[in-house]
Structure formats: structure tokens, C-alpha cells
Design a protein around this motif. Structure first.
Motif, short mmCIF file in Angstrom:
data_model
loop_
_atom_site.label_atom_id
_atom_site.label_comp_id
_atom_site.label_asym_id
_atom_site.label_seq_id
_atom_site.Cartn_x
_atom_site.Cartn_y
_atom_site.Cartn_z
N GLY A 78 -1.15 3.71 -11.89
CA GLY A 78 -0.40 3.27 -10.66
C GLY A 78 -1.44 2.29 -9.86
O GLY A 78 -0.81 1.57 -9.29
N SER A 79 -2.67 2.77 -9.96
CA SER A 79 -3.43 2.11 -8.95
C SER A 79 -3.70 0.52 -9.34
O SER A 79 -3.69 -0.35 -8.82
CB SER A 79 -4.80 2.43 -9.17
N THR A 105 2.75 1.67 -3.59
CA THR A 105 1.43 1.94 -4.49
C THR A 105 1.23 3.23 -4.64
O THR A 105 1.17 4.14 -5.37
CB THR A 105 0.15 1.15 -4.46
N SER A 164 -6.67 0.66 -5.03
CA SER A 164 -6.66 2.01 -5.89
C SER A 164 -6.45 3.19 -5.04
O SER A 164 -6.63 3.15 -3.92
CB SER A 164 -8.02 2.06 -6.65
N THR A 165 -5.94 4.31 -5.77
CA THR A 165 -5.56 5.50 -4.83
C THR A 165 -6.74 6.84 -5.45
O THR A 165 -7.12 6.66 -6.60
CB THR A 165 -4.29 6.07 -5.12
N GLY A 167 -2.20 -4.08 -3.89
CA GLY A 167 -2.45 -2.66 -3.42
C GLY A 167 -3.88 -2.23 -3.76
O GLY A 167 -4.62 -2.93 -4.65
N THR A 204 0.78 -1.22 0.18
CA THR A 204 -0.07 -0.11 -0.03
C THR A 204 0.92 1.20 -0.05
O THR A 204 0.65 2.32 -0.77
CB THR A 204 -0.90 0.15 1.25
N GLY A 231 -0.49 -1.21 -8.80
CA GLY A 231 -0.48 -1.65 -7.41
C GLY A 231 -1.55 -2.92 -7.11
O GLY A 231 -0.95 -3.79 -6.32
#
Length: 443
Positions: A298-299, A70, A309-310, A307, A67, A302
């Protein structure tokens, strides 16, 4: 020809240190650590997943590392390569809710993460930065309406109240409840407020949250047990593993995660716009597409390694307003620190040891600043009858979802449960529907 968003930027930038200004390495590191301390979800969500799925201590520690990494990857992409704004991105509560809702179903966590990756790949294709046309560029023009961006941020800030005072107070039976939590958190909150009000350029003002969290933690440690003694127990290095919980894809789960990402993207675009405005810069549709592409790319990467999502973190947007340091090089330092911390066990343990009530108290001040900033955005709106409806109904309905009884939610389909339980998702859906329904005529 680049698509432009026509609303002009602020005549007077909010930041004392501009978006493209460089700062000393020591300042960047200190402010970067302060940014991380403001990312409550980063410190809480992996533990929630570990508890919900009865994961081992080693697997939960792995989730923390992934986390962190990510978030660090996305932050680096946003700061210097794509969006080029001081945007901090961390794990998204909507993805966490979806994961908790479907991860116990057929295929387990393997199907959940696999479907999340496919949904992310679809968004990556939709978000490819195109100068002439792109779905995200169109969405950016839609979100750029101050009614939409202001209400989205207002919903998010209000939703965060559920993690502010409750986590500050703590729960019966836990160390520190209630008086130690209140005292240590009160010290942290008071220091954030007091140091923020210092004159412009004061070093303590820029490091207000960091100083406040350290002071609150010291007070807490004198009065209640902490886990700082465990910092040196885990000396290993976290190595990302591809699909650590297995891999499967289910169509209905892809749809759920795809829908879940829409409000995160809309909120992030609204945040990009506000921060760009604070820095006196213009957010073109192409630039917004670059930011969204970095976020979903990136999400997705990850998620391959387990990881979440952001999305653009509201805590840190409030921090930008408090410190008035808008340098994206501070954001770059934050991303690098996140990547390093994600790989080093002792640092993960150190951050986990900071008492949650102290973080929640400092966050309460930042959430309040964010709420006031949303009101500031809405202050320039012409409040016609249509605009009153467009702002009021989605806000009240979305926040009302927080109070729907658990038994009522359980009686509904999974997708409906997710929409009702997450104000940002419900609010975004209602804003889109109402905007399309009568957005051209709001007198």
C-alpha cells in the motif's frame, strides 16, 4: 508448515468487542471517524511538505487527498484481506523526515518519490508471505521478544511527547495561544479521561475521543477564530496522478528510504503482536508477513501517486485500549471513510479545520495509555543484567537523539542525520545490534 511464534497469548483478552466480532454500521462509522481524529500525522504531514517545498494550495490539497487514500488503502488491506487485525495505518514520520531531507537535493521531489517507490518494491519482495520461510517471518520472531517489542513501543510513545504538549500549547502569535488552547485542549483531555472511566459497554466510553474532540472544538470556536467557513470552498474531487512531481531514481536515496522503512516495519510487527495478544489471538510468522506485505504494498502504491509510507499508528493502538472495541470491521469502516475523504475536498477542509491543540490534547491521553501499555509488556520480562542493557541503552540513546543540536546534525552525512533525528530508527538499529551481539546469553 507455518512458522509459529511460541510466546502464548493473554489468558484474558483486553477487548470487550472481539477482533472478529461485527458491530452496527452506525457504531462502525462513529468509531471510524474517531480513529481518523486520532491520526495527527494524517492532518499535519501534508501541510509540512507543502510548506517545506513551497507548493501551491492546490498541490497541498492534492497531498492531503492522496495521503488519506494511501492510508485508507492499507487499512482496508489489513482489516479484511491480509493481516485481519484492527490496525490503523497512517503516514510515517520517518518517511516524512527522509523526504524533507533529500527532496531539495538533485532530482527534487521526483527523485525522492521515485526512489521511495523502488525501496518499497524491494521490501514488497522481501515481505512476500511464505509459509515455510521468509525474512519478515524471521524478523517477526525477533521482534516478538517482549524486550524488543516493549522497548520499540516505549521509544515511539516517548517520541510522541514532542507532538503532544507543544502542539497543545501552540506558538506565540497564533490564534488561541496560550489560554484558549489550554482551555479547549483541557476540556478534550478531561473528557477523554472521564468518559474512558465509565462502566463497561457504555456508549460514551466507546466514543470518548470523538465526543471530547467535538466538545473541545466547540469551546475553541467560541473563543478563537477557526477555518470552518472555508469548508464549502473546495467542492472538487481529488484524482490521483502518477508521479505528480516527476520521476527519477537515485541509488543513494533508495538506500536511505530502504533503511528508513526497517524500523517502521519492526514497530508495526510489535504492534500487530500486542493487538493480537489483546484479542486473544496468535500472531504466526506467516500472518505477520501478510501484514507487512500489505503495509509496504500500500505504501509503494501510494508513493507512486505522491503519498507517504505508512506504519501502524500508535495513537489508534491507545484508542483500542481505551474503547476496548477490537473489531476489525470498525477498522474496515475507517479505511473506507479515509478513501472517501481523500477524494472529497469539503471533507478534507472539515478535518483540517479541527484545531490542532484540541487534537494534541486528546492525543496526549492516548500517548500516555500507549506508554503504560509498553510498560505492561515489559513487566513480564526477567530483568537480568543482559536484559537491562538490551532495554536501557537503546532507549536512552534513541531518545537522546531528540536533543542533539541542529548545528551538530547538519555537520553530519544525510543518513546519519536521519538516524539520529528519528528515535525509532536509532532505537531499532541499536536493538538489532545488541540483540544479535548477546541475545543468546543475557544472564
Amino acid at each position: 508448515m507455518t512458522t509459529r511464534i511460541s510466546v502464548p497469548t493473554s489468558a484474558t483478552p483486553v477487548f470487550d468487542v472481539g477482533i472478529d466480532d461485527k458491530v452496527r454500521v452506525s457504531s462502525a462509522i462513529g468509531l471510524g471517524i474517531q480513529n481518523i481524529l486520532g491520526m495527527a500525522g494524517l492532518l499535519i504531514f501534508p501541510a509540512l511538505i507543502g510548506t517545506a517545498f513551497k507548493l501551491s494550495a492546490a498541490d497541498t490539497a492534492y497531498l492531503y487527498g492522496v495521503t488519506f487514500m494511501t492510508s485508507g488503502l492499507v487499512v482496508v488491506l489489513q482489516s479484511v484481506l491480509l493481516l485481519r487485525l484492527p490496525i490503523i495505518q497512517g503516514p510515517y514520520a520517518g518517511s516524512l523526515a527522509a523526504l524533507l531531507a533529500v527532496g531539495h537535493g538533485p532530482g527534487g521531489l521526483g527523485a525522492a518519490f521515485g526512489s521511495m517507490v523502488v525501496a518499497g518494491l524491494i521490501w514488497c519482495v522481501l515481505a512476500i508471505p511464505l509459509r515455510r520461510f521468509g525474512p519478515v517471518a524471521y524478523l517477526a520472531r525477533f521482534v516478538r521478544d517482549p524486550i524488543v517489542s516493549g522497548v520499540l513501543v516505549l521509544i515511539l510513545a516517548t517520541q510522541l511527547t514532542s507532538t503532544a504538549l507543544p502542539n497543545w500549547l501552540g506558538t506565540p502569535g497564533k490564534p488561541g495561544f496560550p489560554w484558549v488552547n489550554l482551555l479547549a485542549g483541557g476540556v478534550a483531555a478531561a473528557l477523554v479521561i472521564a468518559l474512558t472511566l465509565l462502566p463497561k459497554g457504555t456508549l460514551l466510553r466507546r466514543g470518548a475521543v470523538l465526543v471530547a474532540v467535538v466538545a473541545g472544538t466547540i469551546v475553541y470556536a467560541f473563543l478563537a477564530p477557526t477555518s470552518f467557513g472555508a469548508v464549502g470552498e473546495n467542492l472538487g474531487v481529488t484524482v490521483p496522478r502518477i508521479f505528480p512531481f516527476g520521476f527519477a531514481v537515485r541509488g543513494e536515496l533508495v538506500l536511505i528510504f530502504f533503511i528508513t522503512l526497517l524500523p517502521a516495519i519492526a514497530e508495526s510487527i510489535a504492534t500487530y503482536d500486542i493487538v493480537a495478544d489483546w484479542g486473544g489471538q496468535e500472531l504466526s510468522g506467516h500472518r505477520a508477513s501478510q501484514g507487512v506485505f500489505g503495509e509496504v504494498l500500500g505504501s509503494t502504491v501510494g508513493a507512486v501517486f505522491g503519498g507517504l509510507s505508512t506504519l501502524a499508528y500508535p495513537d489508534n493502538i491507545g484508542l483500542l485500549r481505551v474503547t476496548k472495541v477490537g473489531s476489525r470491521y470498525v477498522t474496515l469502516a475507517t479505511g473506507v471513510i479515509l478513501l472517501v475523504l481523500g477524494g472529497l475536498g469539503p471533507f478534507d477542509r472539515l478535518l483540517q479545520a479541527v484545531p490542532l491543540p484540541v487534537l494534541a490534547a486528546a492525543g496526549t491521553v492516548l500517548f500516555g495509555v500507549l506508554f503504560a501499555s509498553a510498560i505492561d509488556v515489559l513487566s513480564g520480562v526477567h530483568w537480568s543484567r543482559g536484559n537491562l542493557m538490551l532495554a536501557g541503552f537503546p532507549f536512552i540513546t534513541a531518545i537522546g537523539g531528540l536533543f542533539v543540536p541542529a548545528a551538530t546534525l547538519k555537520a553530519m552525512p544525510t543518513v546519519v542525520q536521519l538516524v539520529l533525528a528519528q528515535p525509532l530508527i536509532l532505537g531499532t538499529v541499536l536493538l538489532v545490534v545488541l540483540k544479535l551481539a548477546f541475545g543468546l546469553r543475557r544472564d
